[in-house]
Design an enzyme around this catalytic site. Sequence first.
Site, mmCIF file in Angstrom:
data_model
loop_
_atom_site.group_PDB
_atom_site.id
_atom_site.type_symbol
_atom_site.label_atom_id
_atom_site.label_comp_id
_atom_site.label_asym_id
_atom_site.label_seq_id
_atom_site.Cartn_x
_atom_site.Cartn_y
_atom_site.Cartn_z
ATOM 1 N N VAL A 70 -2.696 -1.329 1.323
ATOM 2 C CA VAL A 70 -2.030 -1.147 -0.069
ATOM 3 C C VAL A 70 -2.790 -0.006 -0.556
ATOM 4 O O VAL A 70 -4.155 0.258 -0.137
ATOM 5 C CB VAL A 70 -2.762 -2.336 -0.668
ATOM 6 C CG1 VAL A 70 -2.524 -2.250 -2.113
ATOM 7 C CG2 VAL A 70 -2.363 -3.527 -0.139
ATOM 8 N N CYS A 71 -2.171 0.844 -1.365
ATOM 9 C CA CYS A 71 -2.838 1.965 -2.175
ATOM 10 C C CYS A 71 -2.109 2.054 -3.466
ATOM 11 O O CYS A 71 -1.698 0.939 -3.850
ATOM 12 C CB CYS A 71 -2.488 3.083 -1.514
ATOM 13 S SG CYS A 71 -0.893 3.756 -1.305
ATOM 14 N N ARG A 72 -2.254 3.003 -4.202
ATOM 15 C CA ARG A 72 -1.841 2.853 -5.597
ATOM 16 C C ARG A 72 -0.186 2.694 -5.590
ATOM 17 O O ARG A 72 0.471 2.121 -6.195
ATOM 18 C CB ARG A 72 -2.026 4.031 -6.667
ATOM 19 C CG ARG A 72 -1.582 4.122 -7.698
ATOM 20 C CD ARG A 72 -1.692 5.443 -8.458
ATOM 21 N NE ARG A 72 -1.085 5.470 -9.793
ATOM 22 C CZ ARG A 72 0.206 6.050 -9.893
ATOM 23 N NH1 ARG A 72 0.722 6.462 -8.879
ATOM 24 N NH2 ARG A 72 0.780 6.095 -11.093
#
Length: 193
Positions: A70-72
């Site tokens: 997960v990231c932005r």
Amino acid sequence: MTAPTTPRGLTVGELRTRLESAAPPRLLDVRSPAEFEGAHIPGSCNVPLDTLREHREELTRHLDTDVVLVCRSGQRAGQAERALAEAGLPGLAVLSGGMSAWEKSGAPTNYGQERWDMERQVRLVAGSLVLVGALGSFVLPGLQVLSAFVGGGLAFAAISNTCAMGVLLSRMPWNRRPSFDPAKAVAQLAEGR
């Protein structure tokens, strides 16, 4: 040299279904500690992308293929997937649309102190440098080279899907929690399974 493969994307709905199952995947959030502190998916573990790259061999010993990165927006998570695949852990999933899509869907989110995300910080610094170079060239001829340099860097970042300015900004004090410890993050992953 083979071209990088596109990571397996997982929609917010698919991830929510998997998280509610009897055997939920592990969530590895590769944003900066400050971004993670601002908002993250409950139960996720924070290992920033630069730390993940430095410790990827060690991390692969504590992970299996049932991990969602997960990231932005999904870009850094894709880079993390490639780094872990190079270290011997291929086929990890990436949350499509990242935390932006997760929050927009109204999915459960842990919120802390709000901070600017990395992309917003990059836009501020790059825009400021271009503005200083353009306006400053009226006073100091030749300063427009700064604007050209930043523009070239942004074009390279888009083509290579990397961002040197983002990496540098992630190391700034305001993007690090004072208590962040890579060894502790690895230990948390080791205990997680």
